[in-house]
Design an enzyme around this catalytic site. Structure first.
Site, mmCIF file in Angstrom:
data_model
loop_
_atom_site.group_PDB
_atom_site.id
_atom_site.type_symbol
_atom_site.label_atom_id
_atom_site.label_comp_id
_atom_site.label_asym_id
_atom_site.label_seq_id
_atom_site.Cartn_x
_atom_site.Cartn_y
_atom_site.Cartn_z
ATOM 1 N N ARG A 122 0.846 -1.196 0.000
ATOM 2 C CA ARG A 122 0.000 0.000 0.000
ATOM 3 C C ARG A 122 0.883 1.249 0.000
ATOM 4 N NH1 ARG A 122 -5.044 -2.081 1.754
ATOM 5 N NH2 ARG A 122 -6.110 -1.633 -0.161
ATOM 6 N N GLN A 127 -0.354 2.694 -5.819
ATOM 7 C CA GLN A 127 -1.808 2.905 -5.808
ATOM 8 C C GLN A 127 -2.482 2.534 -7.124
ATOM 9 O OE1 GLN A 127 -2.808 6.882 -4.661
ATOM 10 N NE2 GLN A 127 -2.594 6.455 -2.487
ATOM 11 N N ASP A 130 -3.274 -1.119 -7.379
ATOM 12 C CA ASP A 130 -3.886 -1.704 -6.185
ATOM 13 C C ASP A 130 -5.320 -2.180 -6.465
ATOM 14 O OD1 ASP A 130 -4.905 -2.263 -3.716
ATOM 15 O OD2 ASP A 130 -4.315 -0.372 -2.782
ATOM 16 N N SER A 133 -7.940 -2.224 -3.592
ATOM 17 C CA SER A 133 -8.625 -0.946 -3.385
ATOM 18 C C SER A 133 -9.648 -0.659 -4.474
ATOM 19 C CB SER A 133 -7.621 0.216 -3.354
ATOM 20 O OG SER A 133 -6.868 0.160 -2.177
ATOM 21 N N TYR A 228 -2.653 -0.750 7.765
ATOM 22 C CA TYR A 228 -3.704 -1.698 8.141
ATOM 23 C C TYR A 228 -3.969 -1.640 9.639
ATOM 24 C CZ TYR A 228 -3.355 -3.929 3.567
ATOM 25 O OH TYR A 228 -3.376 -4.181 2.221
HETATM 26 P P1 NAD Z 1 -8.940 -3.462 5.282
HETATM 27 O O1 NAD Z 1 -9.812 -4.010 4.192
HETATM 28 O O2 NAD Z 1 -7.834 -4.287 5.804
HETATM 29 O O3 NAD Z 1 -9.890 -3.070 6.526
HETATM 30 C C1 NAD Z 1 -11.042 -2.306 6.367
HETATM 31 C C2 NAD Z 1 -11.174 -1.376 7.537
HETATM 32 O O4 NAD Z 1 -11.557 -2.114 8.701
HETATM 33 C C3 NAD Z 1 -9.891 -0.651 7.917
HETATM 34 O O5 NAD Z 1 -10.114 0.744 7.869
HETATM 35 C C4 NAD Z 1 -9.599 -1.135 9.318
HETATM 36 O O6 NAD Z 1 -8.988 -0.150 10.132
HETATM 37 C C5 NAD Z 1 -10.976 -1.469 9.812
HETATM 38 N N1 NAD Z 1 -11.065 -2.322 11.006
HETATM 39 C C6 NAD Z 1 -10.308 -3.387 11.373
HETATM 40 N N2 NAD Z 1 -10.727 -3.884 12.552
HETATM 41 C C7 NAD Z 1 -11.803 -3.118 12.938
HETATM 42 C C8 NAD Z 1 -12.663 -3.143 14.042
HETATM 43 N N3 NAD Z 1 -12.520 -4.023 15.017
HETATM 44 N N4 NAD Z 1 -13.655 -2.214 14.086
HETATM 45 C C9 NAD Z 1 -13.808 -1.301 13.117
HETATM 46 N N5 NAD Z 1 -13.011 -1.247 12.039
HETATM 47 C C10 NAD Z 1 -12.015 -2.131 11.945
HETATM 48 O O7 NAD Z 1 -8.326 -2.069 4.896
HETATM 49 P P2 NAD Z 1 -8.363 -1.260 3.538
HETATM 50 O O8 NAD Z 1 -9.706 -0.671 3.392
HETATM 51 O O9 NAD Z 1 -7.897 -2.119 2.417
HETATM 52 O O10 NAD Z 1 -7.287 -0.111 3.791
HETATM 53 C C11 NAD Z 1 -6.701 0.154 5.029
HETATM 54 C C12 NAD Z 1 -5.888 1.423 5.004
HETATM 55 O O11 NAD Z 1 -4.906 1.427 3.998
HETATM 56 C C13 NAD Z 1 -6.694 2.655 4.769
HETATM 57 O O12 NAD Z 1 -6.156 3.678 5.572
HETATM 58 C C14 NAD Z 1 -6.428 3.036 3.380
HETATM 59 O O13 NAD Z 1 -6.623 4.411 3.139
HETATM 60 C C15 NAD Z 1 -4.996 2.635 3.287
HETATM 61 N N6 NAD Z 1 -4.662 2.398 1.901
HETATM 62 C C16 NAD Z 1 -3.555 3.002 1.405
HETATM 63 C C17 NAD Z 1 -3.226 2.776 0.077
HETATM 64 C C18 NAD Z 1 -2.024 3.393 -0.523
HETATM 65 O O14 NAD Z 1 -1.434 4.278 0.055
HETATM 66 N N7 NAD Z 1 -1.619 2.937 -1.691
HETATM 67 C C19 NAD Z 1 -4.001 1.967 -0.708
HETATM 68 C C20 NAD Z 1 -5.130 1.382 -0.161
HETATM 69 C C21 NAD Z 1 -5.431 1.603 1.161
#
Ligand code: NAD
Length: 380
Positions: A122, A127, A130, A133, A228
């Site tokens: 990530r 991006q 990805d 995403s 994460y």
């Molecule tokens: P994910 O699918 O692993 O998780 C989804 C969400 O569930 C996350 O926000 C996580 O914090 C949340 N979560 C986990 N346990 C929880 C709980 N007990 N209660 C409530 N929420 C809970 O994560 P994702 O959506 O794939 O992405 C996670 C992070 O990575 C985000 O901040 C996203 O912005 C970031 N991200 C960055 C990039 C990049 O920079 N290239 C790309 C994609 C995502």
């Protein structure tokens, strides 16, 4: 370099890994692109659109796989298909390498370079590749639409001579990529949205979308270097369950998207809380297929729990297969383009590249990804 794109075979899968516009760009780069006949039909693309883009077509799936220097697809292959690949072939798809130990070993022994789309790091640079995403974002949108059509009420407030309808109350657990898109979609449709996530940094993002962030003090939570969520302790999960219960019971729609990378999703909503929701309420459990956040959700099905509709369909992006294919194909293209050697007209596997370091699972008969290697060597 001969790039093969076989038809997806998973029942109901309509997305395609490469759309004609992207195929054209690959051909322009000097690749020989061969698609299996009918590969694009699920997303509405005819063979002729691919041949117009400079691709060849083939109805001989085994021949297509066996002659490929690179295979691009969405879902992991059947194990039998791995042995059909040439040694040195580069295979790109979602792989679920944390759980698919036998498949990883099959790639290893076939001498295939397996790239896992889930393992693209990530980072800002990655991006554009990805696919987790891109597909999660569409899932967030689709889950809200499904919920809206399954509930017996409407989302927006409506003031009419026939009376005033209050806006629907939507609660979203997990505000990552899918959750944020779900929040934005539900807000656009006029719902009153509340959300919770264990990562504090998310609060501002939720509020900037016009939703309310539910404050729950779980003590130390935080996130990994990759962004994460960290896994909660059983005590923290219990605290969260209790603190959310009232909000859930009072919601018309609950959408759960909480995940912890590489682990089963935590069960955050118990059956008794679902039973407390009002008749006609709708729950969408995004990760029902891998265990889910909601007790009682059934993978691939919609069930009724005490008058509450609980949707565990999965493969949400498939509902909008054309746009999902466009985004996935663009992720594929960017991965290939970033590692393309213009002189050799071929994909170069360079382990100096931090993105490939993360997503290449097997190469040259070895398991090259340390995390997966540790899991497999720890016994499967
Ligand atoms: P994910 O699918 O692993 O998780 C989804 C969400 O569930 C996350 O926000 C996580 O914090 C949340 N979560 C986990 N346990 C929880 C709980 N007990 N209660 C409530 N929420 C809970 O994560 P994702 O959506 O794939 O992405 C996670 C992070 O990575 C985000 O901040 C996203 O912005 C970031 N991200 C960055 C990039 C990049 O920079 N290239 C790309 C994609 C995502």
């Amino acid at each position: 370099m001969r790039i093969a794109i076989p038809k997806e075979t998973h029942p109901g899968e309509n997305r395609v890994p490469v759309i004609p516009d992207v195929a054209k760009k690959l051909v322009r780069m000097g690749a020989e692109v061969v698609i299996e006949s009918g590969m694009g039909l699920g997303a509405g693309f005819q063979d002729s659109e691919y041949t117009d883009a400079g691709c060849q077509t083939s109805s001989d799936r085994a021949g297509l796989l066996g002659s490929a220097d690179m295979v691009l697809r969405i879902r992991k292959p059947a194990i039998e298909e791995v042995s059909q690949l040439k040694q040195g072939c580069i295979h790109v798809s979602f792989l679920d390498p944390f759980n698919e130990h036998e498949l990883v070993r099959a790639f290893q022994s076939a001498g295939v370079t397996a790239i896992s789309m889930e393992m693209i790091p990530r980072s800002t640079r990655s991006q554009k590749m990805d696919a987790l995403s891109s597909q999660a974002s569409l899932a967030g949108y689709v889950m809200v639409l499904l919920a809206a059509t399954r509930m017996p009420g409407i989302f927006p407030m409506m003031m009419t001579p026939a009376g005033t309808l209050k806006p629907a109350k939507v609660f979203i657990i997990g505000a990552g990529v899918a959750g944020l898109q779900a929040i934005a979609t539900a807000k656009r449709m006029g719902a009153r949205v509340t959300a919770f996530d264990t990562r504090d940094v998310v609060k501002e993002q939720v509020e900037s979308l016009g939703a309310k962030f539910l404050e729950i003090d779980l003590g130390e939570t935080g996130q990994t270097a990759d962004g994460y969520a960290k896994e909660l302790t059983p005590e923290q999960i219990e605290m969260q369950r209790q603190a959310q219960a009232e909000v859930i019971a009072d919601s018309d729609v609950l959408i759960t998207t909480a995940q912890v990378f590489g682990r089963k999703p935590p069960v955050l909503v118990t059956r008794d809380v679902v039973e407390r929701m009002r008749t006609g309420a709708v729950v969408v459990d995004m990760a029902a297929e891998t265990g889910g956040n909601v007790e009682g959700s059934v993978p691939g099905e919609t069930v009724n729990i005490n008058g509450v509709t609980v949707i565990g369909d999965g493969n949400w992006a498939n509902v909008v297969a054309r746009d999902a294919s466009q985004m996935y194909a663009s992720n594929m293209f960017n991965l290939v383009d970033d590692n393309w050697d213009e002189e050799a007209k071929a994909f170069q596997v360079d382990f100096e590249d931090d993105i490939l370091q993360g997503c290449v699972i097997t190469h040259g008969g070895e398991i090259t990804n340390d995390t997966i290697k540790n899991i497999l060597e720890g016994g499967s």
